[in-house]
Structures are given as C-alpha cells and as structure tokens.
Motif scaffolding. Structure first.
Motif, PDB file in Angstrom:
ATOM      1  N   ARG A  42      11.278  16.309  37.803  1.00  0.00           N
ATOM      2  CA  ARG A  42      10.398  15.413  37.534  1.00  0.00           C
ATOM      3  C   ARG A  42      11.522  14.450  37.101  1.00  0.00           C
ATOM      4  NH1 ARG A  42       5.001  14.050  37.231  1.00  0.00           N
ATOM      5  NH2 ARG A  42       4.576  15.565  39.158  1.00  0.00           N
ATOM      6  N   SER A  45       8.973  10.297  33.942  1.00  0.00           N
ATOM      7  CA  SER A  45       8.400  10.332  33.333  1.00  0.00           C
ATOM      8  C   SER A  45       8.322  10.062  32.378  1.00  0.00           C
ATOM      9  CB  SER A  45       8.038  12.081  32.934  1.00  0.00           C
ATOM     10  OG  SER A  45       9.101  12.396  33.140  1.00  0.00           O
ATOM     11  N   ARG A  46       6.489   9.867  30.757  1.00  0.00           N
ATOM     12  CA  ARG A  46       6.353   9.578  30.039  1.00  0.00           C
ATOM     13  C   ARG A  46       6.564  10.715  29.063  1.00  0.00           C
ATOM     14  NH1 ARG A  46       5.369   3.957  29.411  1.00  0.00           N
ATOM     15  NH2 ARG A  46       4.705   2.428  31.138  1.00  0.00           N
ATOM     16  N   ARG A 108       1.590  11.780  44.441  1.00  0.00           N
ATOM     17  CA  ARG A 108       1.704  10.899  42.776  1.00  0.00           C
ATOM     18  C   ARG A 108       2.932  11.405  41.759  1.00  0.00           C
ATOM     19  NH1 ARG A 108      -3.902  12.405  41.810  1.00  0.00           N
ATOM     20  NH2 ARG A 108      -3.550  12.215  39.260  1.00  0.00           N
ATOM     21  N   ALA A 110       5.473   9.537  40.009  1.00  0.00           N
ATOM     22  CA  ALA A 110       6.106   8.436  39.911  1.00  0.00           C
ATOM     23  C   ALA A 110       7.164   7.364  40.494  1.00  0.00           C
ATOM     24  CB  ALA A 110       6.362   7.849  38.830  1.00  0.00           C
ATOM     25  N   GLU A 111       8.395   8.424  40.896  1.00  0.00           N
ATOM     26  CA  GLU A 111       9.499   8.380  41.391  1.00  0.00           C
ATOM     27  C   GLU A 111       9.021   7.307  42.608  1.00  0.00           C
ATOM     28  OE1 GLU A 111       9.714  12.159  39.569  1.00  0.00           O
ATOM     29  OE2 GLU A 111       8.094  10.938  40.559  1.00  0.00           O
ATOM     30  N   ASP A 113       7.220   5.325  43.108  1.00  0.00           N
ATOM     31  CA  ASP A 113       7.447   3.275  42.771  1.00  0.00           C
ATOM     32  C   ASP A 113       8.198   2.841  41.709  1.00  0.00           C
ATOM     33  OD1 ASP A 113       4.718   3.400  44.395  1.00  0.00           O
ATOM     34  OD2 ASP A 113       3.458   3.846  42.599  1.00  0.00           O
ATOM     35  N   SER A 114       8.870   3.894  40.962  1.00  0.00           N
ATOM     36  CA  SER A 114       9.189   3.499  39.961  1.00  0.00           C
ATOM     37  C   SER A 114      10.684   3.167  40.690  1.00  0.00           C
ATOM     38  CB  SER A 114       9.160   3.904  39.491  1.00  0.00           C
ATOM     39  OG  SER A 114       7.917   4.471  38.121  1.00  0.00           O
ATOM     40  N   ARG A 246      -1.825  14.800  35.570  1.00  0.00           N
ATOM     41  CA  ARG A 246      -0.588  14.673  36.539  1.00  0.00           C
ATOM     42  C   ARG A 246      -0.762  14.797  38.166  1.00  0.00           C
ATOM     43  NH1 ARG A 246       2.205  18.358  33.695  1.00  0.00           N
ATOM     44  NH2 ARG A 246       1.633  20.350  35.311  1.00  0.00           N
TER      45      ARG A 246
END
Length: 317
Positions: A42, A45-46, A108, A110-111, A113-114, A246
């Motif tokens: 990943r 991530s937060r 799913r 986040a990468e 979009d980010s 997640r």
C-alpha cells in the motif's frame, strides 16, 4: 508429488509502536520456524503501512533463514524495470530467499485517485509489466514496444540467485486465472473462502494445462487473519473495523478466533480445497500483542500443522 503444507506470517498495517518491537517480532519469526514473512502493498494510506520492497530488503539483512515476499505488489503502479531490479537485488543479497508476488492492485486502493492512475488499464498494464519483468529476470537484453511500456536494449544485472525465480500471482478474477496460467509459478489468494479458493485453483490448473504449462501442486496459497482468544479482546475491534473499511468484507467470515485447534481446523478447510501455503495475519495491535499472538502461533499452531500434515522426505518431493 506429495504437497508440503507450510505457514508464513503476514503484515498489512504496521501495528508496532517501536522499531525494536518490530525487530523482536522478526527475530521470533526467524527463530521460531515460521516459513516466510509477507508484507502487503500500500503506497497511500492514513494508517501506518510499511513500503513493501524497502521492508523486505531490511528483513533480508536481519535474517538468514526465513523467506519473504509481498502479498501482493501492485505491478500497475510501478515501473517494471525498477521492480524487476529491486526483486533481483533482494534475492541476490538474501542468497535466494525472495518470493515475488504480483497483482493488478485493489480497485478500492487510495492510490488510483491520489496518484491520478487509471483503474481501467490496470489489468493490461500488469500483463505488460509481468512480461517485461520475467524476461529481464532471464537475462534478456530487452527491446519492448507495448501500449503502456516501451524499452530499448534494457537489461539488469545481477540476475536473481534462484534459477527459476518465483512469480506468484494474486487475484481471483477470470483475468487473474489467465494471468497465473500464463506467467505464474504459484497463486496466492486474498481473503477468499475455502470453497472460493478451491474453484480458483481448479480454474488455474485447467487454464495452465490448456496453455501447455503446469504449476507445482503445493504452490497454491491462501491467507487468513487469526486471533487467539475472543473477537471482543481489547484492540481487536479496531483491527476488524479497519479491515472492513479497507475491503468491504465481513470480518467474521474471513477471520478466525479461538484456540490453536480452531485455527488449524480453519486451515484444514483450505487444504481440503487444494491450498498448501498459508499467510496467517495476527489480529493484534502493539508490540507485545503482536509478539504474543505470533509466539502462540509458533508454539501451538505450527506443531499441530506439522503433526497433521507431515513433510515428505526430500527424496519424495
């Protein structure tokens, strides 16, 4: 050929409070007879998650026996030449203990979009990346003209120590089955149920046979999250909440709680569906909790597995 049933241990999030707690845990895995350590991939991530290739390189330097891999690296998010070079370097410096494993990455994540990556091309991009990686590992001086990657006279050195460098593939879609049959030396499940794992394995075997290839019978893996004790133990609720957020999956289906017998029986359902290699993830939080959950796996689960599925003599493997 008889199958060899073995269990490694996996990390998704970084549950440790201190670096010393992490290294104490790695030492326990190395000395306790755990087959392998697997770090999930990943980038964005937060919650704390180690970068997979860096983590494996560090583990390689700390250990001498245990194998290690990524469960699984999203090839579509990376440059394939760099990824091939990283895997080869770690394999050389660990004297052949690297277990590369690849997938297209979770939609799913986040990468996408980010990092402004295209989800819709991740399958085709992964196929090109796997072809490039496998050919570079064979020592080719590669000129490649693909839709997503272009190379002119690219090569890497040193090559991996393992002559037949593993290429495990993740994913359970029809495309993942075809990808495994074409490129894979093994297949690693995510959080699928035992029956779902069995269906994918059967499909891969059929597709590989049609492609004129075969995959070793004991190169099919499954993963599960376990916890000695009750799901209401302190800290577990947070692990379950993060898992559900997640993956969108019900943790009660994909986690196993209880004692060593309950964990082994859960593994047995996967074995009955032709899985042989297992990544067990402790549902734990904090240095001591991770250590205790792993120590109990070493002391209670591994001996039961060895007794139930004894390894065949080397001459029979």
């Amino acid at each position: 050929m008889p199958r060899t049933i073995a269990a490694g241990i996996g990390l998704m999030e970084y549950p440790f409070r201190t670096a010393s707690g992490f290294w104490r845990w790695v030492d326990l895995c190395e000395q306790g007879g755990v087959d392998s350590i697997w770090q999930s991939d990943r980038l964005v991530s937060r919650t704390p998650i180690l970068e997979c290739m860096t983590a494996l390189a560090a583990i390689a330097g700390r250990t001498r026996r245990i194998k290690f891999g990524v469960n699984v690296v999203a090839a579509a998010m990376r440059d394939p030449v760099l990824l091939a070079k990283q895997c080869a370097t770690i394999d050389v410096l660990s004297d052949g203990r690297m277990l590369p494993a690849f997938s297209i990455g979770s939609p799913r994540g986040a990468e996408w979009d980010s990092m402004h990556l295209d989800r819709t091309t991740r399958g085709r991009k992964t196929d090109e990346a796997l072809e490039i990686i496998s050919r570079l590992w064979k020592g080719e001086n590669l000129t490649y003209d693909g839709k997503h990657f272009r190379l002119t006279s690219a090569s890497i050195s040193p090559l991996p120590v393992q002559a037949d460098f593993p290429m495990w593939i993740g994913g359970s879609s029809d495309a993942a089955v075809r990808r495994t049959a074409k490129y894979g030396t093994g297949w690693q499940a995510g959080s699928e149920t035992p029956k779902a794992v069995g269906k994918v394995i059967a499909a891969i075997k059929d597709a590989a046979a049609k492609a004129g290839r075969s995959i070793d019978e004991d190169h099919y893996g499954a993963a599960l999250t376990y916890r000695f004790g009750d799901r209401d133990d302190p800290g577990v609720a947070k692990v379950i909440e993060r898992y559900t957020a997640r993956t969108g999956r019900d943790a009660s289906v994909h986690f196993v709680f209880g004692d060593a017998d309950a964990i082994v029986e859960h593994i047995a359902r996967y074995v009955e569906n032709d899985a042989s290699k297992f990544i067990l993830r402790p549902a734990a939080d904090g240095d001591e909790d991770m250590y205790v959950q792993t120590r109990r796996m070493v002391e209670e689960v591994l001996p039961r597995m060895a007794e139930r599925w004894p390894r065949a003599p080397k001459s029979q493997r």
